[in-house]
Design a protein around this motif. Structure first.
Motif, PDB file in Angstrom:
ATOM      1  N   ALA A  46      13.372 -11.633 -11.870  1.00 54.16           N
ATOM      2  CA  ALA A  46      14.019 -10.978 -13.000  1.00 54.16           C
ATOM      3  C   ALA A  46      12.957 -10.218 -13.786  1.00 54.16           C
ATOM      4  CB  ALA A  46      14.708 -12.012 -13.887  1.00 54.16           C
ATOM      5  N   PHE A  47      13.111  -8.901 -13.883  1.00 55.91           N
ATOM      6  CA  PHE A  47      12.144  -8.082 -14.608  1.00 55.91           C
ATOM      7  C   PHE A  47      12.711  -7.647 -15.953  1.00 55.91           C
ATOM      8  CE2 PHE A  47      10.266  -7.352 -10.338  1.00 55.91           C
ATOM      9  CZ  PHE A  47       8.965  -7.707 -10.647  1.00 55.91           C
ATOM     10  N   ALA A  48      11.834  -7.685 -16.951  1.00 54.94           N
ATOM     11  CA  ALA A  48      12.233  -7.269 -18.287  1.00 54.94           C
ATOM     12  C   ALA A  48      12.271  -5.762 -18.420  1.00 54.94           C
ATOM     13  CB  ALA A  48      11.262  -7.855 -19.320  1.00 54.94           C
ATOM     14  N   GLU A  49      11.600  -5.072 -17.511  1.00 54.99           N
ATOM     15  CA  GLU A  49      11.523  -3.624 -17.561  1.00 54.99           C
ATOM     16  C   GLU A  49      11.534  -3.098 -16.139  1.00 54.99           C
ATOM     17  OE1 GLU A  49       8.113  -5.242 -16.234  1.00 54.99           O
ATOM     18  OE2 GLU A  49       8.763  -5.629 -18.289  1.00 54.99           O
ATOM     19  N   ASN A  50      11.696  -1.815 -16.018  1.00 57.91           N
ATOM     20  CA  ASN A  50      11.498  -1.208 -14.708  1.00 57.91           C
ATOM     21  C   ASN A  50      10.026  -1.358 -14.362  1.00 57.91           C
ATOM     22  OD1 ASN A  50      11.054   0.515 -12.524  1.00 57.91           O
ATOM     23  ND2 ASN A  50      12.608   1.989 -13.221  1.00 57.91           N
ATOM     24  N   PRO A  51       9.671  -2.083 -13.277  1.00 60.34           N
ATOM     25  CA  PRO A  51       8.265  -2.313 -12.976  1.00 60.34           C
ATOM     26  C   PRO A  51       7.465  -1.040 -12.758  1.00 60.34           C
ATOM     27  CG  PRO A  51       9.708  -3.286 -11.295  1.00 60.34           C
ATOM     28  CD  PRO A  51      10.579  -2.684 -12.326  1.00 60.34           C
ATOM     29  N   ARG A  52       8.140   0.070 -12.533  1.00 62.02           N
ATOM     30  CA  ARG A  52       7.444   1.334 -12.312  1.00 62.02           C
ATOM     31  C   ARG A  52       7.483   2.226 -13.547  1.00 62.02           C
ATOM     32  NH1 ARG A  52       9.869   4.513  -8.980  1.00 62.02           N
ATOM     33  NH2 ARG A  52       7.959   5.567  -8.363  1.00 62.02           N
ATOM     34  N   GLY A  53       8.006   1.713 -14.660  1.00 64.32           N
ATOM     35  CA  GLY A  53       8.055   2.516 -15.873  1.00 64.32           C
ATOM     36  C   GLY A  53       9.323   3.357 -15.935  1.00 64.32           C
ATOM     37  N   GLU A  54       9.396   4.230 -16.922  1.00 63.99           N
ATOM     38  CA  GLU A  54      10.576   5.070 -17.116  1.00 63.99           C
ATOM     39  C   GLU A  54      10.368   6.411 -16.413  1.00 63.99           C
ATOM     40  OE1 GLU A  54      13.187   3.807 -18.403  1.00 63.99           O
ATOM     41  OE2 GLU A  54      12.179   1.960 -19.020  1.00 63.99           O
ATOM     42  N   GLY A  55      11.357   6.951 -15.824  1.00 63.91           N
ATOM     43  CA  GLY A  55      11.226   8.200 -15.071  1.00 63.91           C
ATOM     44  C   GLY A  55      12.566   8.542 -14.451  1.00 63.91           C
ATOM     45  N   PRO A  56      12.573   9.464 -13.491  1.00 64.43           N
ATOM     46  CA  PRO A  56      11.401  10.117 -12.886  1.00 64.43           C
ATOM     47  C   PRO A  56      11.033  11.429 -13.588  1.00 64.43           C
ATOM     48  CG  PRO A  56      13.353  10.609 -11.608  1.00 64.43           C
ATOM     49  CD  PRO A  56      13.805   9.715 -12.735  1.00 64.43           C
ATOM     50  N   ALA A  57       9.885  11.978 -13.193  1.00 65.06           N
ATOM     51  CA  ALA A  57       9.438  13.285 -13.649  1.00 65.06           C
ATOM     52  C   ALA A  57       9.336  14.202 -12.438  1.00 65.06           C
ATOM     53  CB  ALA A  57       8.086  13.160 -14.364  1.00 65.06           C
ATOM     54  N   ALA A  58       8.882  15.404 -12.672  1.00 72.12           N
ATOM     55  CA  ALA A  58       8.760  16.360 -11.571  1.00 72.12           C
ATOM     56  C   ALA A  58       7.590  15.987 -10.655  1.00 72.12           C
ATOM     57  CB  ALA A  58       8.564  17.765 -12.126  1.00 72.12           C
ATOM     58  N   CYS A  59       7.767  16.235  -9.360  1.00 70.53           N
ATOM     59  CA  CYS A  59       6.698  15.998  -8.386  1.00 70.53           C
ATOM     60  C   CYS A  59       5.498  16.894  -8.711  1.00 70.53           C
ATOM     61  CB  CYS A  59       7.210  16.303  -6.981  1.00 70.53           C
ATOM     62  SG  CYS A  59       5.934  16.223  -5.697  1.00 70.53           S
ATOM     63  N   ILE A  60       4.287  16.321  -8.679  1.00 74.38           N
ATOM     64  CA  ILE A  60       3.078  17.094  -8.960  1.00 74.38           C
ATOM     65  C   ILE A  60       2.288  17.394  -7.676  1.00 74.38           C
ATOM     66  CG2 ILE A  60       2.890  16.214 -11.311  1.00 74.38           C
ATOM     67  CD1 ILE A  60       0.734  14.284 -10.299  1.00 74.38           C
ATOM     68  N   SER A  61       2.871  17.067  -6.536  1.00 69.80           N
ATOM     69  CA  SER A  61       2.258  17.351  -5.227  1.00 69.80           C
ATOM     70  C   SER A  61       0.846  16.789  -5.111  1.00 69.80           C
ATOM     71  CB  SER A  61       2.237  18.869  -4.965  1.00 69.80           C
ATOM     72  OG  SER A  61       3.544  19.394  -4.959  1.00 69.80           O
ATOM     73  N   CYS A  62       0.683  15.544  -5.556  1.00 66.87           N
ATOM     74  CA  CYS A  62      -0.646  14.922  -5.524  1.00 66.87           C
ATOM     75  C   CYS A  62      -1.019  14.409  -4.136  1.00 66.87           C
ATOM     76  CB  CYS A  62      -0.716  13.773  -6.527  1.00 66.87           C
ATOM     77  SG  CYS A  62       0.402  12.409  -6.138  1.00 66.87           S
ATOM     78  N   GLY A  63      -0.023  14.146  -3.291  1.00 72.02           N
ATOM     79  CA  GLY A  63      -0.289  13.682  -1.937  1.00 72.02           C
ATOM     80  C   GLY A  63      -0.508  12.192  -1.795  1.00 72.02           C
ATOM     81  N   GLU A  64      -0.388  11.422  -2.888  1.00 67.58           N
ATOM     82  CA  GLU A  64      -0.598   9.971  -2.802  1.00 67.58           C
ATOM     83  C   GLU A  64       0.384   9.320  -1.827  1.00 67.58           C
ATOM     84  OE1 GLU A  64      -2.850   7.833  -4.125  1.00 67.58           O
ATOM     85  OE2 GLU A  64      -3.952   9.624  -4.736  1.00 67.58           O
ATOM     86  N   CYS A  65       1.628   9.799  -1.803  1.00 70.57           N
ATOM     87  CA  CYS A  65       2.636   9.201  -0.925  1.00 70.57           C
ATOM     88  C   CYS A  65       2.261   9.363   0.544  1.00 70.57           C
ATOM     89  CB  CYS A  65       4.017   9.788  -1.206  1.00 70.57           C
ATOM     90  SG  CYS A  65       4.121  11.583  -1.031  1.00 70.57           S
ATOM     91  N   ARG A  66       1.656  10.512   0.879  1.00 70.52           N
ATOM     92  CA  ARG A  66       1.233  10.725   2.266  1.00 70.52           C
ATOM     93  C   ARG A  66       0.083   9.792   2.631  1.00 70.52           C
ATOM     94  NH1 ARG A  66       2.292  15.950   0.518  1.00 70.52           N
ATOM     95  NH2 ARG A  66       0.115  16.372  -0.051  1.00 70.52           N
ATOM     96  N   THR A  67      -0.776   9.517   1.673  1.00 64.97           N
ATOM     97  CA  THR A  67      -1.951   8.679   1.925  1.00 64.97           C
ATOM     98  C   THR A  67      -1.567   7.254   2.284  1.00 64.97           C
ATOM     99  OG1 THR A  67      -3.254   9.995   0.380  1.00 64.97           O
ATOM    100  CG2 THR A  67      -4.094   7.799   0.918  1.00 64.97           C
ATOM    101  N   VAL A  68      -0.508   6.717   1.660  1.00 67.91           N
ATOM    102  CA  VAL A  68      -0.184   5.298   1.846  1.00 67.91           C
ATOM    103  C   VAL A  68       0.890   5.056   2.898  1.00 67.91           C
ATOM    104  CG1 VAL A  68      -0.844   4.748  -0.525  1.00 67.91           C
ATOM    105  CG2 VAL A  68       1.555   5.267  -0.003  1.00 67.91           C
ATOM    106  N   CYS A  69       1.536   6.109   3.404  1.00 66.27           N
ATOM    107  CA  CYS A  69       2.613   5.895   4.379  1.00 66.27           C
ATOM    108  C   CYS A  69       2.042   5.328   5.677  1.00 66.27           C
ATOM    109  CB  CYS A  69       3.347   7.194   4.673  1.00 66.27           C
ATOM    110  SG  CYS A  69       4.681   6.974   5.885  1.00 66.27           S
ATOM    111  N   PRO A  70       2.438   4.133   6.095  1.00 64.33           N
ATOM    112  CA  PRO A  70       1.858   3.531   7.303  1.00 64.33           C
ATOM    113  C   PRO A  70       2.314   4.172   8.602  1.00 64.33           C
ATOM    114  CG  PRO A  70       3.556   2.107   6.403  1.00 64.33           C
ATOM    115  CD  PRO A  70       3.382   3.225   5.420  1.00 64.33           C
ATOM    116  N   VAL A  71       3.371   4.994   8.549  1.00 64.39           N
ATOM    117  CA  VAL A  71       3.830   5.642   9.777  1.00 64.39           C
ATOM    118  C   VAL A  71       3.523   7.140   9.789  1.00 64.39           C
ATOM    119  CG1 VAL A  71       5.594   3.941  10.300  1.00 64.39           C
ATOM    120  CG2 VAL A  71       6.184   5.874   8.855  1.00 64.39           C
TER     121      VAL A  71
END
Length: 441
Positions: free
Chosen positions: A364-389
């Motif tokens: 049971a979480f008191a808040e959204n564990p990822r914070g409030e959002g979403p916002a616009a994509c900033i094309s940082c590439g972090e998602c590509r870095t961590v994708c295991p496939v």
């Protein structure tokens, strides 16, 4: 000499999947150094679906008196499994509720009364080593043993499928703790190592397995030694493979990658891999050695809204709200309640929903564990870095939102949630891509 032999069966090398992944930590997960036994439920809610297939057919009705461990619903068809009463008592009524997937679940409500026949008693021991494999499989089926995670596929069906394959076959016992909410599995392994080891051997004999592999998180080398020692007297070749800490190491694809690497380095032919969790191995042990159906399970209880996160040993049918109350209740009203992992868990609609065979964690979480959002994509590439496939979650997400068919194809995404965790814009990447992968969008 025994110590030297065990050492030779325990790899010193740490194997990890080659790409992506995250180190997943959560300060609100339960500690792994203790386990509390939950109070017995005065009212049990026993769903007729605790498995991947159709609901089981009721064999008792309102007003009937049931014994602890008594069959109350019989599996019917592929993927279905028998259901047994977790407590003695009287069937008060049949209820229905809607789960997070929108499915209507029927369940018996049982009021606890009468004497327990299995609780706190060792019970008669049934010798299994001289039994035919098909007789062992029948016991596993009769006592309703399913995979104690995921969809809850009946173990008897898995045995039938793997036994029909040609060539070498290895049973993999997955003691991989890459998610802090796997604390329940960890405590189970520590408290019931003998049951895990012998349950694995029973399953291996039933499937005619050539080798048992204990895939163990590298910090738990002593657990690996203990499992090797406990299972060694049964004569099936076994070894321990130490795996790295990155999530999602326990996913089937990532685990197979490291085991194939181990196979190459060790000069072995593991053949087909049959992967089993420690809770499932312990359930097989209880069923075959003591004729005990699945009546309880270890559950991780945590989250930022909870006063006292802990691992609990819980009777099936106990309501989630009662478990939270035994953990000190909520310090603030929860905004999200779910089962499984915070990364991939299923939302809980009502706190009257019960613990089932596949409930390994609730939080049971008191808040959204990822914070409030979403916002616009900033094309940082972090998602590509961590994708295991090796996918590009950013482009897949944008393609799905543009409804451009091919651009939005999720390919081999297995919904691990890594991309969603690291996204600074808090975009629902994995949720959206996973829904398309399952054909929901």
């Amino acid at each position: 000499m025994v110590g030297m032999a065990l050492k030779s069966l325990l790899s010193e090398r740490i194997y990890s999947f080659p790409r992506g992944g995250i180190l997943f930590e959560d300060p609100h997960a339960p500690p792994r150094n203790s386990c509390q036994t939950a109070f017995l439920p005065s009212l049990s809610v026993m769903p007729l679906v605790q498995h991947r297939g159709e609901k089981s057919y009721p064999v008792v009705r309102e007003g009937d008196v049931v014994r602890e461990g008594m069959l109350i619903a019989r599996g019917q068809g592929a993927g279905s499994a028998n259901i047994h009463a977790a407590v003695p008592g009287r069937v008060m009524r049949m209820v229905s509720y809607q789960n997070s997937s929108g499915d209507i679940i029927d369940a018996f409500v049982i009021r606890m009364e009468g004497a327990f026949e299995k609780l706190g008693k060792s019970g008669e021991v049934f010798p299994w080593e001289g039994m035919l494999s098909y007789d062992i499989q029948r016991v596993i089926s009769d006592l309703g043993v399913v995979e104690m995670e995921g969809e809850g596929q009946p173990v008897s069906e898995i045995i039938t499928a793997v036994r029909s394959r040609q060539g070498p076959l290895s049973l993999v016992v997955r003691c991989v703790f890459d998610d802090p909410y796997l604390a329940a599995d960890y405590v189970l392994c520590k408290e019931r190592a003998a049951a895990v080891a012998e349950g694995a051997v029973i399953t291996a004999r039933t499937c005619q397995v050539n080798r048992i592999i204990y895939a163990i998180s590298y910090r738990e080398k002593e657990l690996g030694r203990e499992l090797l020692s406990l299972g060694g007297r049964f004569g099936i070749p076994a070894s321990v493979v130490l795996v790295g800490p990155k999530y999602p190491q326990r996913n089937r694809r990532e685990l197979e990658l490291v085991l194939r690497n181990y196979q190459k380095k060790a000069g072995l032919d593991l053949g087909e891999l049959f992967i089993l969790g420690p809770a499932t191995a312990a359930a097989v042990y209880d069923a075959v050695k003591y004729r005990k159906p699945v009546l309880e399970r270890y559950v991780s209880v945590g989250g930022s809204a909870l006063n006292s996160p802990q691992v609990m040993r819980v009777r099936l049918g106990k309501r989630i709200g009662e478990i939270f109350a035994e953990c000190g209740g909520f310090k603030v009203p929860p905004r999200r309640i779910a089962t499984g992992s915070p990364l991939t868990g299923a939302p809980v609609r009502y706190q009257d929903e019960p613990v089932t065979k596949t409930t390994g964690a609730i939080f049971a979480f008191a808040e959204n564990p990822r914070g409030e959002g979403p916002a616009a994509c900033i094309s940082c590439g972090e998602c590509r870095t961590v994708c295991p496939v090796g996918l590009d979650p950013e482009e897949l997400f944008k393609g799905i939102n543009r409804a451009q068919g091919g651009d939005g194809s999720p390919g081999p995404c297995h919904g691990c949630g890594c991309c969603e965790v690291v996204c600074p814009s808090l975009l629902p990447l994995s949720s959206t891509i996973g829904a398309r992968h399952r054909g929901e969008g």
